[in-house]
Design a protein around this motif. Structure first.
Motif: not given
Ligand SMILES: Nc1ncnc2c1ncn2[C@@H]1O[C@H](COP(=O)(O)OP(=O)(O)O)[C@@H](O)[C@H]1O
Ligand SMILES: [Mg+2]
Lengths: 268, 259
Positions: A231-251, A221-229
């Motif tokens: 409501x939106x509890x967290x709305x986080x941008x993931x500004x990591x270049x693609x192609x992304x590597x699984x389990x990279x430190x950035x991620x 995702x470009x952006x992760x939205x966490x929902x809790x009870x």
């Protein structure tokens, strides 16, 4: 990591409220405006505000029963909000449909693979055109030679690819995905994630992916939205270049933040 | 090649026991172990068959019985199917009729024979009515169950993709209900013959059942046995036809693949 990225990461780390992604003058794909959804007297979603830009890949994460599916069903028009409104961007006459994909492929067992994909063109195309488009999209998901098979002979991952082809054949502007990879084994999941990313990059639709897999969310995702009870509890941008590597430190950094949000119950 | 032989061998093995029974029966009859007044030898039944075939009597009776069976089946089946569809698709229709139908279902249809004779005499209508009534219930119930059992997730999928009501019916609901409808069909075919046999035995002036009853009066036990065998054969034929149709239209079903 460069110093610049570290600063960027810090600034994200400080943010638990909404993050406005640099919009680059992009059109709005859809917008939830103070949306509340109740079933009986049970409030499932409460005051959801969410703007998603055209072509964005949004992942939605939350504990089971927090209202993720409800949110997607509202987005796909399968349910109506109790209050608030849902606005679709670019409301023109040739508005492309919103498609939704579920954890179950929901293929018609009595229709061959090709005919199942044809369903995605109901009311959109007719006659010869239908078959050609279906075959083209089946080729894109790597099932070009399976169009005459019954769904029952396909593996779980292949069925889900047929469902993806069916969802995409009508060129939707928004694709909502409700844990579509949830029932697949780990290796098939990774393959499907790559396929999904590749197709999203080439077709440029807006993707809204509900998942319970944090690694999946941050790698796609470009952006992760966490929902809790509700409501939106967290709305986080993931500004990591693609192609992304699984389990990279950035991620992993972003993954950590999301997990903290999910399990520490509202860090200060 | 050898696989073909194997499959022939496999289907032949099922016929081994009946063939042995037949031979044993013939030998026992000829040796006088079974009295001809109790059970005639297979050869005696065979010659009765030949005689009736030549006189044309047999074919005429088979024709009449088949016609009765089929017309009752078509009438009862069509009404059962139609009501099953209506009640499966519309809650209003179901609310209106289902309780009544379930109540009537508790009356064994053959118990109506005396009443039916009073109403229709021993005319064709009597047989038609009884067969239609017998066929109605299995078709109705299995059509209804089939439709109610269609996966709601598939129906929702069809709606999401913008299928109209008729498209939804033709592409999702009917195919989903079909396996259950076939169960009803095969069950109904069994009831169809059973009802007709009983009805023809009790009140008829033609047909296989009538032929058997006439033969009983003249103590022609070979003809009686022959009629029973022909009923069995016709029943088997109807079932085979239904199975064939089932196989043809349920190709997608894992149970019918590589079979
Ligand atoms: N149609 C419905 N009627 C009543 N309650 C519902 C309905 N749909 C969902 N819910 C309730 O809403 C809550 C959120 O459901 P859902 O959106 O499916 O959660 P998630 O997908 O995040 O696991 C659950 O408690 C569920 O029981
Ligand atoms: Mg859910």
């Amino acid at each position: 990591m460069t110093a610049a990225t570290i600063t960027a990461l810090r600034s994200f780390a400080d943010t638990t409220a909404r993050v406005t992604v640099p919009s680059r003058e992009r059109k709005l794909a859809f917008s939830f405006r103070n949306v509340t959804k109740q079933f009986g007297d049970k409030t499932v979603l409460q005051g959801i505000d969410l703007d998603v830009h055209d072509g964005q890949f949004v992942a939605i994460i939350g504990k089971s029963g927090c209202g993720k599916s409800t949110l997607l069903r509202l987005l796909a028009g399968l349910d109506k909000p109790t209050s608030g409104e849902l606005v679709h961007g670019a409301e023109t006459k040739d508005q492309k449909p919103t498609r939704i994909m579920f954890q179950e492929p929901r293929l018609l067992p009595w229709a061959r693979v090709g005919a199942n994909v044809d369903v995605g063109l109901t009311g959109i195309a007719k006659g010869r055109e239908v078959r050609q488009k279906s075959l083209d999209i089946l080729a894109e998901v790597g099932l070009a030679d399976r169009s005459e098979e019954w769904p029952s002979v396909l593996s779980g991952g292949q069925r889900q690819r047929v469902a993806l082809a069916r969802a995409l054949v009508g060129h939707p502007s928004i694709l909502a995905l409700d844990e579509p990879l949830g029932a697949l084994d780990a290796l098939t999941r990774i393959e499907m994630q790559q396929l999904l990313e590749r197709i999203w990059l080439s077709k440029k639709f807006t993707a809204v992916l509900v998942t319970h897999d944090v690694a999946e969310a941050v790698s796609l995702a470009d952006r992760v939205v966490v929902i809790d009870s509700g409501r939106i509890a967290l709305d986080l941008a993931i500004p990591v270049e693609r192609p992304r590597r699984h389990a990279s430190p950035e991620l992993a950094f972003f993954e950590r933040q999301i997990l903290d949000q999910l399990y520490k119950q509202k860090a200060p | 090649m050898s696989r073909a032989l194997q499959s022939i061998g496999r289907s032949a093995i099922g016929w081994l026991l009946p063939a042995l029974l037949l031979v044993g029966w013939e030998i026992a009859s000829r040796a006088g172990l079974i009295s001809a007044n109790v059970l005639p030898a297979p050869s005696a039944v065979g010659s009765a068959f030949w005689k009736l075939l030549l006189s044309g009597e047999l074919l005429e009776n088979i024709r009449i019985s088949t016609l009765r069976a089929l017309s009752g089946f078509v009438v009862g089946g069509a009404i059962g199917f139609g009501l099953g569809l209506a009640n499966g698709l519309s809650a209003l229709s179901r609310g209106l009729t289902d309780t009544t139908i379930q109540m009537i279902r508790n009356i064994p249809h053959l118990a109506l024979i005396p009443l039916v004779i009073l109403w229709f005499g021993i005319d064709e209508e009597a047989k038609l009515f009884l067969v239609a009534l017998g066929v109605f219930f299995p078709i109705y119930i299995n059509t209804l169950l089939g439709i109610q059992g269609v996966d709601p997730q598939l129906v929702e999928m069809g709606r999401i993709y913008g299928m109209s009501r008729s498209q939804l019916f033709v592409r999702v609901i009917l195919p989903g209900a079909l396996p259950s409808i076939f169960v009803g069909l095969r069950y109904a075919l069994g009831i169809m013959w059973l009802t007709l046999i009983v009805a023809e035995t009790i009140s008829a002036s033609s047909g296989l059942g009538y032929m058997a009853m006439q033969a009983r009066e003249f103590l022609l036990i070979d003809v009686v046995v022959l009629s029973i065998l022909i009923y069995a054969l016709l029943g088997k034929l109807a079932d085979a036809l239904a199975r064939y149709l089932e196989r043809l239209s349920l190709q997608w079903h894992p149970a019918f693949q590589n079979a």
